[in-house]
Design a protein around this motif. Structure first.
Motif, mmCIF file in Angstrom:
data_model
loop_
_atom_site.group_PDB
_atom_site.id
_atom_site.type_symbol
_atom_site.label_atom_id
_atom_site.label_comp_id
_atom_site.label_asym_id
_atom_site.label_seq_id
_atom_site.Cartn_x
_atom_site.Cartn_y
_atom_site.Cartn_z
ATOM 1 N N ASP A 144 0.848 -1.186 0.000
ATOM 2 C CA ASP A 144 0.000 0.000 0.000
ATOM 3 C C ASP A 144 0.888 1.243 0.000
ATOM 4 N N ALA A 145 0.277 2.421 0.020
ATOM 5 C CA ALA A 145 1.022 3.675 -0.043
ATOM 6 C C ALA A 145 1.978 3.836 1.137
ATOM 7 N N GLY A 146 1.664 3.198 2.246
ATOM 8 C CA GLY A 146 2.521 3.279 3.425
ATOM 9 C C GLY A 146 3.631 2.244 3.451
ATOM 10 N N GLY A 147 3.701 1.418 2.407
ATOM 11 C CA GLY A 147 4.743 0.407 2.334
ATOM 12 C C GLY A 147 4.394 -0.914 2.995
ATOM 13 N N ASN A 148 3.170 -1.047 3.473
ATOM 14 C CA ASN A 148 2.745 -2.304 4.103
ATOM 15 C C ASN A 148 2.417 -3.339 3.039
ATOM 16 N N LEU B 58 0.493 -5.905 1.117
ATOM 17 C CA LEU B 58 -0.919 -6.247 0.959
ATOM 18 C C LEU B 58 -1.094 -7.675 0.484
ATOM 19 N N SER B 59 -0.265 -8.099 -0.461
ATOM 20 C CA SER B 59 -0.357 -9.456 -0.996
ATOM 21 C C SER B 59 0.951 -9.802 -1.692
ATOM 22 N N TYR B 60 1.092 -11.082 -2.006
ATOM 23 C CA TYR B 60 2.278 -11.544 -2.715
ATOM 24 C C TYR B 60 1.889 -12.650 -3.678
ATOM 25 N N THR C 242 13.069 -10.484 5.647
ATOM 26 C CA THR C 242 12.514 -9.478 4.746
ATOM 27 C C THR C 242 11.117 -9.953 4.355
ATOM 28 N N PRO C 243 10.288 -9.134 3.709
ATOM 29 C CA PRO C 243 8.918 -9.560 3.395
ATOM 30 C C PRO C 243 8.853 -10.559 2.230
ATOM 31 N N ILE C 244 9.429 -11.732 2.462
ATOM 32 C CA ILE C 244 9.404 -12.811 1.485
ATOM 33 C C ILE C 244 8.618 -13.974 2.071
#
Length: 141
Positions: free
Chosen positions: A48-52, A54-56, A127-129
């Motif tokens: 999202d715009a805040g860097g969170n 959302l999906s992968y 990391t977000p993996i």
């Protein structure tokens, strides 16, 4: 004695460690994720715009992680056929295992020639993996 190996074609490590280490006739690869070697992004991640996150896209991450493993192996003078043992870490076993297992079969269609494999469900990675591989391979040199 062992030799430290860094691959110019794989993503930079997120810590102070080599991509691989050769010890005798074995290659020990550090944990490898799906980050891009060129821009450090994670294929298929949507924020999202805040860097969170959302999906992968698990399929995109699987193909990217196998490409990164191949890059490290090639830097060691080896290839995917030289893999002996792979430990797989998934952050959502229930959701992602079927996709990952199908893609694994694309890379290793003959189970008699495939590396041994252990798959673990864990709560997170650094990391977000959604996937990371820890590999041991035979060294050709």
């Amino acid at each position: 004695m062992s030799e430290s190996i860094q691959s110019a074609n794989a993503p930079k490590a997120v810590g102070s460690y080599p991509h691989a280490r050769r010890a005798g006739n074995l290659l020990f690869l550090s944990g490898i994720g799906p980050r891009s070697a060129t821009h450090n992004g994670i294929p298929g991640n949507i924020h999202d715009a805040g860097g969170n996150l959302l999906s992968y896209d698990m399929a995109a991450q699987c193909h990217a992680v196998f490409a990164n493993v191949q890059s490290v192996l090639e830097s060691c003078g080896a290839g995917m056929d030289d893999l002996l043992d792979v430990t797989v870490y998934l952050t959502d076993m229930a959701k992602d295992f079927p996709v990952y297992n199908r893609i694994w079969s694309e890379y290793f269609p003959d189970s008699a020639k495939a590396p041994c494999r252990t798959t673990l469900g864990i709560t997170s990675l650094p990391t977000p993996i959604a996937i990371e591989l820890k590999c041991i391979a035979a060294s050709r040199s």
